[in-house]
Design a protein around this motif. Structure first.
Motif, PDB file in Angstrom:
ATOM      1  N   SER A 178       0.852  -1.183   0.000  1.00  0.00           N
ATOM      2  CA  SER A 178       0.000   0.000   0.000  1.00  0.00           C
ATOM      3  C   SER A 178       0.890   1.235   0.000  1.00  0.00           C
ATOM      4  N   ASN A 179       0.400   2.339   0.522  1.00  0.00           N
ATOM      5  CA  ASN A 179       1.188   3.575   0.486  1.00  0.00           C
ATOM      6  C   ASN A 179       0.637   4.572   1.507  1.00  0.00           C
ATOM      7  N   HIS A 210       7.147   1.069  -3.043  1.00  0.00           N
ATOM      8  CA  HIS A 210       5.703   1.096  -2.828  1.00  0.00           C
ATOM      9  C   HIS A 210       5.066   2.233  -3.638  1.00  0.00           C
ATOM     10  N   GLY A 211       3.890   1.931  -4.200  1.00  0.00           N
ATOM     11  CA  GLY A 211       3.245   2.874  -5.097  1.00  0.00           C
ATOM     12  C   GLY A 211       3.741   2.732  -6.525  1.00  0.00           C
ATOM     13  N   LEU A 212       4.736   1.854  -6.738  1.00  0.00           N
ATOM     14  CA  LEU A 212       5.268   1.578  -8.074  1.00  0.00           C
ATOM     15  C   LEU A 212       4.770   0.208  -8.531  1.00  0.00           C
ATOM     16  N   THR A 213       5.309  -0.305  -9.628  1.00  0.00           N
ATOM     17  CA  THR A 213       4.894  -1.627 -10.105  1.00  0.00           C
ATOM     18  C   THR A 213       5.354  -2.716  -9.135  1.00  0.00           C
ATOM     19  N   ALA A 214       4.701  -3.867  -9.191  1.00  0.00           N
ATOM     20  CA  ALA A 214       5.100  -4.993  -8.345  1.00  0.00           C
ATOM     21  C   ALA A 214       6.523  -5.441  -8.667  1.00  0.00           C
ATOM     22  N   GLU A 215       6.890  -5.354  -9.948  1.00  0.00           N
ATOM     23  CA  GLU A 215       8.247  -5.736 -10.351  1.00  0.00           C
ATOM     24  C   GLU A 215       9.284  -4.846  -9.657  1.00  0.00           C
ATOM     25  N   GLU A 216       8.991  -3.546  -9.570  1.00  0.00           N
ATOM     26  CA  GLU A 216       9.906  -2.628  -8.875  1.00  0.00           C
ATOM     27  C   GLU A 216       9.873  -2.874  -7.362  1.00  0.00           C
ATOM     28  N   GLY A 254      -3.984  -5.596 -10.061  1.00  0.00           N
ATOM     29  CA  GLY A 254      -4.741  -4.346  -9.937  1.00  0.00           C
ATOM     30  C   GLY A 254      -4.003  -3.165 -10.542  1.00  0.00           C
ATOM     31  N   TYR A 255      -2.700  -3.123 -10.331  1.00  0.00           N
ATOM     32  CA  TYR A 255      -1.883  -2.019 -10.854  1.00  0.00           C
ATOM     33  C   TYR A 255      -1.878  -2.042 -12.382  1.00  0.00           C
ATOM     34  N   LYS A 256      -1.715  -3.238 -12.950  1.00  0.00           N
ATOM     35  CA  LYS A 256      -1.665  -3.376 -14.409  1.00  0.00           C
ATOM     36  C   LYS A 256      -3.020  -3.014 -15.040  1.00  0.00           C
ATOM     37  N   GLN A 257      -4.095  -3.356 -14.343  1.00  0.00           N
ATOM     38  CA  GLN A 257      -5.422  -2.972 -14.847  1.00  0.00           C
ATOM     39  C   GLN A 257      -5.597  -1.454 -14.810  1.00  0.00           C
ATOM     40  N   LEU A 258      -5.104  -0.823 -13.736  1.00  0.00           N
ATOM     41  CA  LEU A 258      -5.156   0.638 -13.632  1.00  0.00           C
ATOM     42  C   LEU A 258      -4.368   1.308 -14.750  1.00  0.00           C
ATOM     43  N   ALA A 284       6.009 -16.540   3.430  1.00  0.00           N
ATOM     44  CA  ALA A 284       6.427 -15.842   2.210  1.00  0.00           C
ATOM     45  C   ALA A 284       5.451 -16.099   1.064  1.00  0.00           C
ATOM     46  N   SER A 285       4.858 -17.300   1.033  1.00  0.00           N
ATOM     47  CA  SER A 285       3.907 -17.635  -0.044  1.00  0.00           C
ATOM     48  C   SER A 285       2.654 -16.764   0.051  1.00  0.00           C
ATOM     49  N   PHE A 286       2.192 -16.477   1.278  1.00  0.00           N
ATOM     50  CA  PHE A 286       1.047 -15.581   1.461  1.00  0.00           C
ATOM     51  C   PHE A 286       1.401 -14.173   0.971  1.00  0.00           C
ATOM     52  N   LEU A 287       2.596 -13.722   1.331  1.00  0.00           N
ATOM     53  CA  LEU A 287       3.045 -12.391   0.928  1.00  0.00           C
ATOM     54  C   LEU A 287       3.176 -12.294  -0.588  1.00  0.00           C
ATOM     55  N   GLN A 288       3.620 -13.398  -1.208  1.00  0.00           N
ATOM     56  CA  GLN A 288       3.733 -13.436  -2.668  1.00  0.00           C
ATOM     57  C   GLN A 288       2.350 -13.272  -3.315  1.00  0.00           C
ATOM     58  N   ASN A 289       1.350 -13.915  -2.738  1.00  0.00           N
ATOM     59  CA  ASN A 289      -0.008 -13.774  -3.261  1.00  0.00           C
ATOM     60  C   ASN A 289      -0.506 -12.334  -3.136  1.00  0.00           C
ATOM     61  N   ARG A 290      -0.107 -11.662  -2.043  1.00  0.00           N
ATOM     62  CA  ARG A 290      -0.446 -10.247  -1.876  1.00  0.00           C
ATOM     63  C   ARG A 290       0.161  -9.424  -3.006  1.00  0.00           C
ATOM     64  N   VAL A 291       1.409  -9.730  -3.343  1.00  0.00           N
ATOM     65  CA  VAL A 291       2.103  -9.019  -4.421  1.00  0.00           C
ATOM     66  C   VAL A 291       1.400  -9.267  -5.762  1.00  0.00           C
ATOM     67  N   PHE A 292       0.985 -10.523  -6.006  1.00  0.00           N
ATOM     68  CA  PHE A 292       0.288 -10.850  -7.264  1.00  0.00           C
ATOM     69  C   PHE A 292      -1.025 -10.074  -7.370  1.00  0.00           C
ATOM     70  N   HIS A 293      -1.754 -10.019  -6.263  1.00  0.00           N
ATOM     71  CA  HIS A 293      -3.026  -9.289  -6.238  1.00  0.00           C
ATOM     72  C   HIS A 293      -2.783  -7.807  -6.536  1.00  0.00           C
ATOM     73  N   TYR A 294      -1.764  -7.252  -5.904  1.00  0.00           N
ATOM     74  CA  TYR A 294      -1.393  -5.852  -6.112  1.00  0.00           C
ATOM     75  C   TYR A 294      -0.986  -5.630  -7.569  1.00  0.00           C
ATOM     76  N   ALA A 295      -0.176  -6.563  -8.103  1.00  0.00           N
ATOM     77  CA  ALA A 295       0.328  -6.434  -9.474  1.00  0.00           C
ATOM     78  C   ALA A 295      -0.803  -6.396 -10.483  1.00  0.00           C
TER      79      ALA A 295
END
Length: 246
Positions: A27-28, A54-60, A136-140, A123-134
């Motif tokens: 988040s941010n 944070h506030g950037l792409t998931a890759e960053e 949404g960001y790409k759709q935006l 870490a696997s749960f956190l990875q899923n959080r990143v995927f969800h964020y990614a």
């Protein structure tokens, strides 16, 4: 394609009492703006750092580690000290709450408020959080589904070393709760996962201070600072801060 304007840190200058506001993972600082404005209106000065990536792409985001984010917290604390504030309270949401506990263990902190803090996270749960964020960001950004799927497949092959480090950070912080001697207010949402109520209870039992209180909010999910109970949350935090010896 839509270019997303990244969020920024903010400093709301108020009175002589300072509060460091720490946002959650993926988040941010927008999470903390309403609380920051409310506290400013009630004579507190508030600074909210933005964690690296944070506030950037998931890759960053994945190119940074919790050690980088902790440094952002330290820099935020130093910013307030450089502004002339001698006593600082720290308020954190989720990952920010973990950092608030760590700050209470390692820095000169006047008080701690935690919201929605996890006792542990794989870490696997956190990875899923990143995927969800990614996603949404790409759709935006306005990317097409085919492009999003291609990029998501690439993302799944990125290293999750930073997330393993994040998991370890949570564990280490929770193992050192007895080092926390500052007054603490521990908050959780009753509509959040049961883990967060359990975590609140463990933190309450484990910290060394006897100036500790805990409260659940009946209509709150994870992001308590922007949820249905926001007015009650803000008022309770203000009451806690006002009752401190500054």
């Amino acid at each position: 394609m839509l270019k997303i304007v990244p969020p920024k840190p903010f400093f709301y200058k108020g009175g002589e009492k300072a509060v460091l506001l720490l946002h959650s993972f993926t988040s941010n600082t927008i999470d903390m703006k309403k609380l920051g404005k409310y506290l400013q209106r009630n004579d507190y000065s508030c600074y909210a750092p933005l964690y690296s990536g944070h506030g950037l792409t998931a890759e960053e985001l994945l190119t940074y580690r919790p050690s980088d984010w902790w440094q952002d917290v330290l820099n935020g604390y130093q910013f307030l000290r450089d502004e002339g504030f001698e006593k600082i309270a720290v308020i954190g949401l989720s990952l920010g709450g973990v950092f608030a506990l760590k700050a209470g263990q390692e820095l000169e902190i006047n008080a701690v408020v935690t919201m929605s803090v996890p006792l542990h996270r794989e870490a696997s749960f956190l990875q899923n959080r990143v995927f969800h964020y990614a996603k949404g960001y790409k759709q935006l950004e306005g990317k097409k589904e085919e492009q999003i799927n291609l990029e998501m497949n690439r993302l799944q092959n990125m290293s999750i070393d930073s997330l393993v480090e994040f998991q370890q950070l949570i564990n280490k912080t929770m193992n050192k709760l007895a080092l926390l001697t500052s007054p603490i207010r521990i908050l959780y949402g009753e509509l959040d996962e049961p883990l967060y109520k359990e975590s609140a209870e463990v933190i309450f039992q484990s910290v060394a201070t006897n100036k500790k209180t805990m409260k659940g909010y009946p209509n709150s999910k994870h992001l308590m600072t922007i949820g249905t109970d926001i007015n009650d949350v803000n008022k309770d935090i203000l009451t806690f801060l006002d009752d401190l010896t500054w």
